[in-house]
Scaffold this motif. Structure first.
Motif, short mmCIF file in Angstrom:
data_model
loop_
_atom_site.label_atom_id
_atom_site.label_comp_id
_atom_site.label_asym_id
_atom_site.label_seq_id
_atom_site.Cartn_x
_atom_site.Cartn_y
_atom_site.Cartn_z
N LEU A 195 0.82 -1.21 0.00
CA LEU A 195 0.00 0.00 0.00
C LEU A 195 0.85 1.26 0.00
CD1 LEU A 195 -2.80 -1.01 2.54
CD2 LEU A 195 -2.94 -0.98 0.05
N ILE A 234 -1.94 0.89 -4.61
CA ILE A 234 -3.18 1.63 -4.87
C ILE A 234 -3.18 2.19 -6.28
CG2 ILE A 234 -4.54 3.64 -4.19
CD1 ILE A 234 -3.51 3.13 -1.30
N ILE A 243 -8.55 -3.62 -2.73
CA ILE A 243 -8.27 -2.19 -2.90
C ILE A 243 -9.33 -1.54 -3.77
CG2 ILE A 243 -6.61 -0.53 -3.86
CD1 ILE A 243 -4.38 -2.48 -3.06
N TRP A 287 -12.36 -0.68 -1.76
CA TRP A 287 -12.16 0.53 -0.95
C TRP A 287 -12.24 1.78 -1.82
CZ3 TRP A 287 -7.16 3.25 -0.98
CH2 TRP A 287 -7.17 4.38 -0.14
N SER A 319 -14.15 0.63 4.43
CA SER A 319 -13.19 1.60 4.95
C SER A 319 -11.76 1.14 4.63
CB SER A 319 -13.35 1.74 6.47
OG SER A 319 -12.91 0.56 7.12
N ARG A 320 -10.81 2.03 4.81
CA ARG A 320 -9.42 1.68 4.58
C ARG A 320 -8.98 0.55 5.51
NH1 ARG A 320 -4.74 3.99 2.26
NH2 ARG A 320 -2.81 3.26 3.25
N ASP A 321 -9.36 0.64 6.78
CA ASP A 321 -8.99 -0.40 7.74
C ASP A 321 -9.59 -1.75 7.34
OD1 ASP A 321 -7.49 1.36 9.21
OD2 ASP A 321 -9.01 1.67 10.78
N MET A 372 -10.37 -2.65 4.29
CA MET A 372 -9.63 -3.08 3.11
C MET A 372 -8.32 -3.74 3.50
SD MET A 372 -6.73 -1.89 1.28
CE MET A 372 -6.69 -0.09 1.35
N ILE A 373 -7.60 -3.15 4.43
CA ILE A 373 -6.32 -3.72 4.86
C ILE A 373 -6.53 -5.08 5.50
CG2 ILE A 373 -4.40 -3.43 6.47
CD1 ILE A 373 -4.62 -0.40 5.99
#
Length: 318
Positions: free
Chosen positions: A227, A232, A258, A261, A267-269, A271-272
């Motif tokens: 990331l 991205i 990704i 998201w 959310s980004r969290d 997605m991670i």
């Protein structure tokens, strides 16, 4: 899958194989082996057998070796395919055979490195000579709902249906395509493999088996690294191309997570967390595949215990 050090291996051109799950350090070992051979006056090149690293669109997302990682060693079949063109197992095996043959003609040791077990098995043992699938049959089957395709497979090829998970859409479609297009069930074709190179080379295999918890921690760390280093942007570029979402490049680990998201689906969290979980699950499948599918006499080693001169002693003696 074929074994190594057969009684008639003397005089056959050598091929080193370094395989194992993602994030296990395969490339570093392959480059170190190539440099060690170079110091002894022998040429070597690294040949990719990872199904994601074949795509030029997935430099970061596939952890494809950088120029710094390569350390001056030739790396072949990395980033060779454009993502708009699917690289099938047969496509890769054909390219790999041609690449290995050229290297042997140049007295260069091929060092095969990657974690796609099906690629390795097909290269060594060959592939079933299934005729081309009728395009109309393929289109009709790919348009079917999975439940309908599953019911059709149970009726037309019950052996394949019994072997495949009900939710396995890709393999269900493939088995149904084969029986409808050729009139012969998949299992009969699989007993007629042709084109493998195992009998014509002297194979030196090494399977990496890291401690699982350490491997999973590396998987998590690697997704975060991706990331920060262009993953991205790679997904944005893929989405901008409007490629078919069923293409392998669009189904690569990290792309869907990704993309979800970027499109506001999580959310980004989240997605991670999803990307890390997908990476760990993939590593687990690879781990299981090499444990169960590779011959028992292939060397297996934790990368942290690896000693180059010991585990490739026969190569240095050849």
């Amino acid at each position: 899958m074929s074994t190594t050090h057969s009684p008639d291996s003397k005089g056959k051109p050598p091929l080193a194989l370094i395989a194992g799950p993602t994030a296990s350090g395969k490339t570093d070992i392959a480059v170190n082996l190539a440099l060690a051979l170079k110091s002894r006056g022998r040429k070597a090149a690294v040949v990719n057998c990872d199904s994601a690293q074949v795509y030029r669109d997935l430099g970061t997302l596939s952890a494809r070796p950088t120029a710094e990682d390569m350390r001056g060693v030739a790396h072949l079949l990395f980033g060779t395919w454009d993502g708009a063109t699917a690289c099938s197992t047969a496509d890769w095996a054909k390219a790999a055979k041609e690449t290995i043959a050229r290297l042997h003609c140049d007295n260069t040791m091929p060092i095969l490195v990657g974690g796609t077990g099906l690629y390795i098995r097909t290269l060594l043992d060959g592939i079933s000579p299934i005729p081309p699938i009728d395009p109309d049959i393929r289109a009709a089957i790919r348009a079917m709902d999975q439940s309908d395709a599953r019911s059709a497979l149970e009726a037309e090829d019950p052996e394949a249906a019994a072997r495949l998970a009900p939710a396995d859409t890709a393999r269900t479609a493939r088995a149904l395509e084969i029986i409808r297009s050729t009139g012969t069930p998949m299992w009969k074709w699989h007993g007629q493999q042709v084109g493998g190179i195992a009998k014509s080379i002297h194979l030196h295999p090494l399977i990496l088996v890291p401690e699982r918890e350490k491997l999973y921690a590396k998987c998590d760390a690697r997704f975060n690294w991706m990331l920060r280093n262009g993953a991205i942007e790679e997904v944005q570029a893929l989405l901008a191309r409007g490629l078919n979402p069923e293409l392998p490049v669009m189904r690569a680990i990290g792309v869907r997570e990704i993309a979800g998201w970027l499109e506001g689906g999580c959310s980004r969290d989240e997605m991670i967390a999803r990307g890390q979980m997908a990476t760990r699950q993939y590593a687990k499948r690879q781990y299981t595949w090499f444990r169960n599918q590779s011959p028992p006499n292939w060397q297996r080693i934790d990368p942290e215990s690896f000693v180059l001169s010991t585990h490739f002693e026969l190569i240095f003696q050849d």
